[in-house]
Design an enzyme around this catalytic site. Structure first.
Site, PDB file in Angstrom:
ATOM      1  N   SER A 149       0.681  -1.278   0.163  1.00  0.00           N
ATOM      2  CA  SER A 149       0.019  -0.016   0.057  1.00  0.00           C
ATOM      3  C   SER A 149       0.803   1.195  -0.026  1.00  0.00           C
ATOM      4  O   SER A 149       2.317   1.123  -0.099  1.00  0.00           O
ATOM      5  CB  SER A 149      -1.023   0.029   1.063  1.00  0.00           C
ATOM      6  OG  SER A 149      -0.394  -0.523   2.290  1.00  0.00           O
ATOM      7  N   LYS A 180      -4.778  -4.074  -0.108  1.00  0.00           N
ATOM      8  CA  LYS A 180      -5.582  -3.350  -1.263  1.00  0.00           C
ATOM      9  C   LYS A 180      -6.629  -2.263  -0.557  1.00  0.00           C
ATOM     10  O   LYS A 180      -6.651  -1.330  -0.956  1.00  0.00           O
ATOM     11  CB  LYS A 180      -6.073  -4.425  -2.306  1.00  0.00           C
ATOM     12  CG  LYS A 180      -4.887  -5.035  -3.049  1.00  0.00           C
ATOM     13  CD  LYS A 180      -3.935  -4.175  -3.843  1.00  0.00           C
ATOM     14  CE  LYS A 180      -2.990  -4.862  -4.723  1.00  0.00           C
ATOM     15  NZ  LYS A 180      -1.918  -4.056  -5.065  1.00  0.00           N
ATOM     16  N   SER A 234       1.335 -11.989 -14.681  1.00  0.00           N
ATOM     17  CA  SER A 234       2.692 -11.191 -14.356  1.00  0.00           C
ATOM     18  C   SER A 234       3.142 -12.260 -13.668  1.00  0.00           C
ATOM     19  O   SER A 234       2.726 -13.352 -12.962  1.00  0.00           O
ATOM     20  CB  SER A 234       2.091  -9.890 -13.685  1.00  0.00           C
ATOM     21  OG  SER A 234       1.824 -10.263 -12.550  1.00  0.00           O
TER      22      SER A 234
HETATM   23  P1  NAI Z   1       4.988  -7.756 -11.327  1.00  0.00           P
HETATM   24  O1  NAI Z   1       5.627  -9.109 -10.863  1.00  0.00           O
HETATM   25  O2  NAI Z   1       5.572  -7.214 -12.640  1.00  0.00           O
HETATM   26  O3  NAI Z   1       5.305  -6.623 -10.083  1.00  0.00           O
HETATM   27  C1  NAI Z   1       5.604  -6.729  -8.956  1.00  0.00           C
HETATM   28  C2  NAI Z   1       7.007  -5.994  -8.562  1.00  0.00           C
HETATM   29  O4  NAI Z   1       6.979  -5.905  -7.083  1.00  0.00           O
HETATM   30  C3  NAI Z   1       7.933  -7.077  -8.821  1.00  0.00           C
HETATM   31  O5  NAI Z   1       8.945  -6.161  -9.900  1.00  0.00           O
HETATM   32  C4  NAI Z   1       8.842  -7.205  -7.558  1.00  0.00           C
HETATM   33  O6  NAI Z   1      10.207  -7.280  -7.799  1.00  0.00           O
HETATM   34  C5  NAI Z   1       8.116  -6.041  -6.895  1.00  0.00           C
HETATM   35  N1  NAI Z   1       8.385  -6.015  -5.365  1.00  0.00           N
HETATM   36  C6  NAI Z   1       7.999  -6.974  -4.703  1.00  0.00           C
HETATM   37  N2  NAI Z   1       8.374  -6.536  -3.246  1.00  0.00           N
HETATM   38  C7  NAI Z   1       8.986  -5.564  -3.401  1.00  0.00           C
HETATM   39  C8  NAI Z   1       9.601  -4.537  -2.464  1.00  0.00           C
HETATM   40  N3  NAI Z   1       9.554  -4.956  -1.324  1.00  0.00           N
HETATM   41  N4  NAI Z   1      10.256  -3.363  -2.770  1.00  0.00           N
HETATM   42  C9  NAI Z   1      10.314  -2.960  -4.134  1.00  0.00           C
HETATM   43  N5  NAI Z   1       9.823  -3.803  -5.136  1.00  0.00           N
HETATM   44  C10 NAI Z   1       9.258  -4.967  -4.587  1.00  0.00           C
HETATM   45  O7  NAI Z   1       3.565  -8.016 -11.266  1.00  0.00           O
HETATM   46  P2  NAI Z   1       2.365  -7.131 -11.480  1.00  0.00           P
HETATM   47  O8  NAI Z   1       0.999  -8.164 -11.404  1.00  0.00           O
HETATM   48  O9  NAI Z   1       2.300  -6.366 -12.609  1.00  0.00           O
HETATM   49  O10 NAI Z   1       2.106  -6.211 -10.234  1.00  0.00           O
HETATM   50  C11 NAI Z   1       2.085  -4.678 -10.211  1.00  0.00           C
HETATM   51  C12 NAI Z   1       0.916  -4.393  -9.376  1.00  0.00           C
HETATM   52  O11 NAI Z   1      -0.286  -4.755 -10.288  1.00  0.00           O
HETATM   53  C13 NAI Z   1       0.836  -4.864  -7.946  1.00  0.00           C
HETATM   54  O12 NAI Z   1       0.305  -3.784  -7.036  1.00  0.00           O
HETATM   55  C14 NAI Z   1      -0.357  -5.861  -7.997  1.00  0.00           C
HETATM   56  O13 NAI Z   1      -0.931  -6.118  -6.739  1.00  0.00           O
HETATM   57  C15 NAI Z   1      -1.177  -5.264  -9.144  1.00  0.00           C
HETATM   58  N6  NAI Z   1      -2.216  -5.947  -9.810  1.00  0.00           N
HETATM   59  C16 NAI Z   1      -1.899  -7.092 -10.620  1.00  0.00           C
HETATM   60  C17 NAI Z   1      -2.820  -7.858 -11.076  1.00  0.00           C
HETATM   61  C18 NAI Z   1      -2.616  -8.798 -11.936  1.00  0.00           C
HETATM   62  O14 NAI Z   1      -3.589  -9.738 -12.127  1.00  0.00           O
HETATM   63  N7  NAI Z   1      -1.380  -9.113 -12.163  1.00  0.00           N
HETATM   64  C19 NAI Z   1      -4.187  -7.351 -11.036  1.00  0.00           C
HETATM   65  C20 NAI Z   1      -4.530  -6.214 -10.266  1.00  0.00           C
HETATM   66  C21 NAI Z   1      -3.589  -5.513  -9.656  1.00  0.00           C
END
Ligand code: NAI
Length: 269
Positions: free
Chosen positions: A147, A173, A205
Site C-alpha cells: 500500500s 488493497k 505477471s
Molecule cells: P510484477 O511481478 O510485474 O510486479 C510486482 C513487482 O513488485 C516485482 O517487480 C517485484 O520485484 C516488486 N516488489 C515486490 N516486493 C518489493 C519490495 N519490497 N520493494 C520493491 N519492489 C518489490 O506483477 P504485477 O502483477 O504487474 O504487479 C504490479 C501491481 O499490479 C501490484 O500492485 C499488483 O498487486 C497489481 N495488480 C496486479 C494484477 C494482476 O492480475 N497481475 C491485478 C490487479 C492489480
C-alpha cells in the site's frame, strides 16, 4: 518540456509497471525505474544484453530509453529499519542506498525532482493462505509492501470477496484504496498533487503467477465481463499515462477500473 516519471516495481517486461513505463515513454516522459533489490541484477543484465529490446519498442518504432534504474526495497524507510539478515544477504550487499528515503534522496540529487510517481509493486508472502490462517507477520508484510503512493495498482479483492487472494493482500488493497482518498485530500491541499489508483483486471505477471489462480481469473473474466477479450498490460499503461497527464486534471482520489468492465457485473452469465 517532457515530464519525469519514477515507476517502482519493474523487474521484467511482463508486468503492469513495464507497460506503464512504456505508455509514459511513448507520451514523452523520461523514465526512472525502482527495481526490487534481489531482482536487480538479473533485470539489469537482461536489459544490457538486449533481452527486452523487442518489448522496448514504442508505437513510433523507437526503443524506450530508461534513464536510470534504482535498487529499491519498498518495505524499509531507512537503513536503521533493515534487519541484520537482510543487510548481510548477498543479494542485497552488492547494492546500496535502496531504502525508500535513500532512493528519494538519490533521485533528488540526480534529477532535482520528479513529476509522476507510480507504485506498481506488491508482495504477500502468504498470499496463497486464506486470511483466517494468515500470520501476523505475513499480514503486516503484505500491508507494508503493497500500500502507499501517486498512481498505484489495486485489485477488486479490496471490496469484493475473491477466494484465493489471501495472506492479507485483500486487506492491503483495501488500505491502498482508502489511502488513495486520504492522500488525495492531503497532497491535493498541500501540494496540488493528484493521487489515484487503477483497479486492474487479471494479468499473467510474475507476481500473479505466484498466487496460483491467475489462469482461472483470466478465463472467468473472458467468460463473464462485458468486454470478452483478454486484458493487455498496455491498456493499463495507457490509463496510467492518461491519469498522469493534464487530460486528467480534475481526477483525484479515484479508483479507476481497467478490467473490461468485470467489476460492474453482479452475477456471471
Ligand atoms: P510484477 O511481478 O510485474 O510486479 C510486482 C513487482 O513488485 C516485482 O517487480 C517485484 O520485484 C516488486 N516488489 C515486490 N516486493 C518489493 C519490495 N519490497 N520493494 C520493491 N519492489 C518489490 O506483477 P504485477 O502483477 O504487474 O504487479 C504490479 C501491481 O499490479 C501490484 O500492485 C499488483 O498487486 C497489481 N495488480 C496486479 C494484477 C494482476 O492480475 N497481475 C491485478 C490487479 C492489480
Amino acid at each position: 518540456k517532457g515530464k519525469r516519471a519514477f515507476i517502482a516495481g519493474v523487474a521484467d517486461d511482463n508486468g503492469y509497471g513495464w507497460a506503464i513505463a512504456k505508455s509514459l515513454a511513448a507520451a514523452g516522459a523520461e523514465i526512472l525505474l525502482g527495481t526490487w533489490v534481489p531482482a536487480l541484477n538479473i533485470f539489469e543484465t537482461s536489459l544490457r544484453r538486449g533481452k527486452f529490446d523487442e518489448s522496448r519498442k514504442l508505437p513510433d518504432g523507437s526503443l524506450m530509453e530508461i534513464t536510470k534504474v534504482y535498487a529499491l526495497d519498498a518495505v524499509f524507510d531507512t537503513l536503521e529499519d533493515v534487519p541484520e539478515d537482510i543487510k548481510t544477504n548477498k543479494r542485497y550487499a552488492g547494492s546500496s542506498n535502496w531504502t525508500v528515503k535513500e532512493v528519494a534522496e538519490c533521485v533528488k540529487q540526480d534529477f532535482g525532482s520528479i513529476d509522476i510517481l507510480v507504485h506498481s509493486l506488491a508482495n504477500g508472502p502468504e498470499v496463497t493462505k486464506p486470511l483466517l490462517e494468515t500470520s501476523r507477520n505475513g499480514y503486516l508484510a503484505a500491508v507494508s509492501a503493497s500500500s502507499g503512493s501517486s498512481i498505484s495498482l489495486t485489485y477488486i479483492a479490496a471490496e469484493k470477496i475473491i477466494p484465493g487472494y489471501g495472506g492479507g493482500m485483500s486487506s492491503a488493497k483495501a488500505a491502498l484504496e482508502s489511502d488513495t482518498r486520504v492522500l488525495a485530500f492531503e497532497a491535493g491541499r498541500k501540494h496540488k498533487v493528484r493521487v489515484n489508483t487503477i483497479s486492474a483486471g487479471p494479468l499473467r505477471s510474475r507476481a500473479a503467477k505466484a498466487i496460483g489462480f491467475i489462469d482461472m481469473m483470466i478465463d472467468y473474466s473472458l467468460e463473464n465481463a462485458p468486454l470478452q477479450k483478454e486484458l493487455s498490460a498496455e491498456e493499463v499503461g495507457n490509463t496510467a499515462a492518461f491519469l498522469a497527464s493534464p487530460l486528467a486534471s480534475a481526477i483525484t482520489g479515484a479508483v479507476i477500473y481497467v478490467d473490461n468492465g468485470l467489476n460492474a457485473m453482479g452475477v456471471g452469465v
